[in-house]
Write a protein that holds these residues in place. Sequence first.
Motif, mmCIF file in Angstrom:
data_model
loop_
_atom_site.group_PDB
_atom_site.id
_atom_site.type_symbol
_atom_site.label_atom_id
_atom_site.label_comp_id
_atom_site.label_asym_id
_atom_site.label_seq_id
_atom_site.Cartn_x
_atom_site.Cartn_y
_atom_site.Cartn_z
ATOM 1 N N GLY A 109 -3.649 27.743 23.821
ATOM 2 C CA GLY A 109 -4.211 27.200 25.055
ATOM 3 C C GLY A 109 -5.722 27.109 25.047
ATOM 4 N N VAL A 110 -6.383 27.887 24.191
ATOM 5 C CA VAL A 110 -7.848 27.830 24.094
ATOM 6 C C VAL A 110 -8.290 26.421 23.692
ATOM 7 N N GLY A 111 -7.486 25.745 22.891
ATOM 8 C CA GLY A 111 -7.849 24.397 22.462
ATOM 9 C C GLY A 111 -7.980 23.425 23.614
ATOM 10 N N MET A 112 -7.250 23.657 24.694
ATOM 11 C CA MET A 112 -7.324 22.760 25.840
ATOM 12 C C MET A 112 -8.685 22.824 26.524
ATOM 13 N N ALA A 113 -9.435 23.890 26.272
ATOM 14 C CA ALA A 113 -10.754 24.047 26.892
ATOM 15 C C ALA A 113 -11.837 23.271 26.169
ATOM 16 N N LEU A 114 -11.514 22.633 25.050
ATOM 17 C CA LEU A 114 -12.541 21.989 24.232
ATOM 18 C C LEU A 114 -12.858 20.560 24.663
ATOM 19 N N LEU A 115 -12.025 19.949 25.513
ATOM 20 C CA LEU A 115 -12.288 18.575 25.930
ATOM 21 C C LEU A 115 -13.627 18.416 26.649
ATOM 22 N N PRO A 116 -13.983 19.272 27.629
ATOM 23 C CA PRO A 116 -15.293 19.101 28.271
ATOM 24 C C PRO A 116 -16.452 19.203 27.277
ATOM 25 N N LEU A 117 -16.319 20.049 26.259
ATOM 26 C CA LEU A 117 -17.374 20.163 25.260
ATOM 27 C C LEU A 117 -17.471 18.896 24.434
ATOM 28 N N ALA A 118 -16.321 18.295 24.105
ATOM 29 C CA ALA A 118 -16.331 17.039 23.361
ATOM 30 C C ALA A 118 -17.004 15.940 24.179
ATOM 31 N N ILE A 119 -16.744 15.910 25.488
ATOM 32 C CA ILE A 119 -17.372 14.914 26.358
ATOM 33 C C ILE A 119 -18.879 15.151 26.436
ATOM 34 N N ALA A 120 -19.297 16.423 26.499
ATOM 35 C CA ALA A 120 -20.724 16.733 26.542
ATOM 36 C C ALA A 120 -21.419 16.299 25.249
ATOM 37 N N VAL A 121 -20.760 16.477 24.107
ATOM 38 C CA VAL A 121 -21.316 16.023 22.828
ATOM 39 C C VAL A 121 -21.479 14.506 22.845
ATOM 40 N N ALA A 122 -20.454 13.788 23.329
ATOM 41 C CA ALA A 122 -20.513 12.325 23.381
ATOM 42 C C ALA A 122 -21.632 11.852 24.298
ATOM 43 N N ARG A 123 -21.832 12.533 25.412
ATOM 44 C CA ARG A 123 -22.880 12.114 26.339
ATOM 45 C C ARG A 123 -24.259 12.324 25.729
ATOM 46 N N ASP A 124 -24.430 13.381 24.960
ATOM 47 C CA ASP A 124 -25.721 13.631 24.314
ATOM 48 C C ASP A 124 -26.007 12.612 23.208
ATOM 49 N N ALA A 125 -24.951 12.173 22.505
ATOM 50 C CA ALA A 125 -25.147 11.346 21.313
ATOM 51 C C ALA A 125 -25.136 9.848 21.603
ATOM 52 N N LEU A 126 -24.540 9.428 22.744
ATOM 53 C CA LEU A 126 -24.388 8.002 23.036
ATOM 54 C C LEU A 126 -25.034 7.665 24.371
ATOM 55 N N VAL A 127 -25.299 6.370 24.597
ATOM 56 C CA VAL A 127 -25.897 5.915 25.855
ATOM 57 C C VAL A 127 -25.200 4.631 26.299
ATOM 58 N N GLY A 128 -25.290 4.334 27.617
ATOM 59 C CA GLY A 128 -24.800 3.070 28.150
ATOM 60 C C GLY A 128 -23.293 2.926 28.077
ATOM 61 N N GLU A 129 -22.831 1.690 27.907
ATOM 62 C CA GLU A 129 -21.405 1.396 27.882
ATOM 63 C C GLU A 129 -20.684 2.079 26.722
ATOM 64 N N PRO A 130 -21.298 2.211 25.511
ATOM 65 C CA PRO A 130 -20.622 2.983 24.459
ATOM 66 C C PRO A 130 -20.291 4.405 24.900
ATOM 67 N N MET A 131 -21.188 5.010 25.700
ATOM 68 C CA MET A 131 -20.908 6.351 26.195
ATOM 69 C C MET A 131 -19.713 6.332 27.147
ATOM 70 N N ASN A 132 -19.680 5.327 28.077
ATOM 71 C CA ASN A 132 -18.558 5.237 29.010
ATOM 72 C C ASN A 132 -17.236 5.056 28.267
ATOM 73 N N ARG A 133 -17.250 4.196 27.238
ATOM 74 C CA ARG A 133 -16.024 3.963 26.468
ATOM 75 C C ARG A 133 -15.600 5.219 25.712
ATOM 76 N N ALA A 134 -16.572 5.918 25.169
ATOM 77 C CA ALA A 134 -16.250 7.143 24.433
ATOM 78 C C ALA A 134 -15.666 8.197 25.363
ATOM 79 N N ILE A 135 -16.256 8.344 26.559
ATOM 80 C CA ILE A 135 -15.764 9.334 27.515
ATOM 81 C C ILE A 135 -14.348 8.978 27.958
ATOM 82 N N ALA A 136 -14.120 7.684 28.246
ATOM 83 C CA ALA A 136 -12.777 7.265 28.645
ATOM 84 C C ALA A 136 -11.772 7.511 27.523
ATOM 85 N N LEU A 137 -12.177 7.231 26.281
ATOM 86 C CA LEU A 137 -11.299 7.447 25.133
ATOM 87 C C LEU A 137 -10.944 8.919 24.987
ATOM 88 N N LEU A 138 -11.948 9.788 25.069
ATOM 89 C CA LEU A 138 -11.700 11.217 24.916
ATOM 90 C C LEU A 138 -10.837 11.749 26.053
#
Length: 454
Positions: A109-138
């Motif tokens: 169940g600890v693995g289920m806690a990693l999604l918000p961290l993955a989204i935070a990584v995507a937000r730091d690394a991407l900008v604009g619509e690519p970021m929105n698409r990445a967040i929606a994908l994740l």
Amino acid sequence: MTDRGGQQRLLLPTLALLTTITAVVSSLGAPLVPSIAETYDVRLTTAQWSLTATLLIGAVATPVVGRFASGRLRRPTILVGLAVVTAGTALAVVPMSYGVLVAGRAMQGVGMALLPLAIAVARDALVGEPMNRAIALLSVTTVAGAGLGYPLTALVAEVGGLHAAYALGTLLAAATLVMAWRYLPGSDEVAPMRVDWVGAALLSGGLLAVLLAVSEGEVWGWSSPLTLGLGAAGLTLLVLAVVWTLRSATPLIDLRMAVRPGLAAPNLVAFVAGLGMYCLLTLSVVLVRADEPGFGLGQPVLVAGLILVPYSLLSVLGNQLARVVRVRLGPALLLPTGCLMFLVSTVLLAVAHAHLWQLLVAMALGGAGSGFTFSSLAVLMVPHVPQAETGSAMAFNQVLRYLGFTIGSALSVALMAAYGGGSHGFRATLLTVSSIFVVAATGAVVLDRRLRVR
């Protein structure tokens, strides 16, 4: 190690793999629950804890892990989390007692806690619509991953036995850990936040007590002192958790932020959609495996896994449909539409479940609703959250989703038994869940109007 350009190109695939595989591992529960009940000679409601334990730990671990989402401990936290998941799947492989299996599932169940961290990584690394698409994908990979995991693990369990499914989970989790170690960037800009361990203890204790009362009340007796005492103690601990959180200088969950304009509606729908999703998944497996007079399809575990194929495929389509609706019609329609898609699915299955094709149609509609709804949540929330608070906001939304998963997992089987079981209990439980979606859709509309008035 690869060059920086290679790391950048492989970052999103790595994050998607991380969220997908952790979802696959968390799905090593529902289609296998009847088999677990047989293998370990326990009741179905007790065997359901092989799923509920994973979801409960996911709900509690998410805010704890989320406290590190903006700090330099983000990368090591993700790696340690994946290592715990790998160890948990390896423990579940060992054919020992049912308690050992549940312990291994809890670690997963600890693995289920990693999604918000993955989204935070995507937000730091991407900008604009690519970021929105990445967040929606994740966001949608948790749904698609569960849909992929159900038939995959069911097939392995059918061919190699129950513990072979957990062996597969061990290999997948270990491979994801290697990918994350190679391609996941670090973050040293912000100091890690303090963790409110008292709040975590109150939350986990309260949830555990309430879920035990709900899941075992049919056996102990709904009016027995043990059921009533556990339920009352759990509710008391949850109230204390809220009071403690509101007074804490470093709360585990920022409850005040959760009701801000732009966040309240996604948080409400996250909880209800999570509850409805796991009620639908759990009851679908019960329907497929049951073979009672007048109820059940009497199919093997492989078929129980395959019913998630249309769910998974349509969840991806729902993600794409949500993006089209957001761009062409505006974001106000996203959450009510997602709730109504879930509603159609649960009502349809409640009134028509005598044949496998009816179940597959209902699952396809439920998958579309899941993809549509869950991919919309983060996209709707991000514009209303300062960048420094992204991890905390996403973690709380994820907590609500996992709380919905957990309650849906435990409540569906218990509620069906309380309604008398069989076709009548199945129908009554789904109609009860359907009524909650009506409330959620109405609440989303009202909260969105309040946001626009402001």
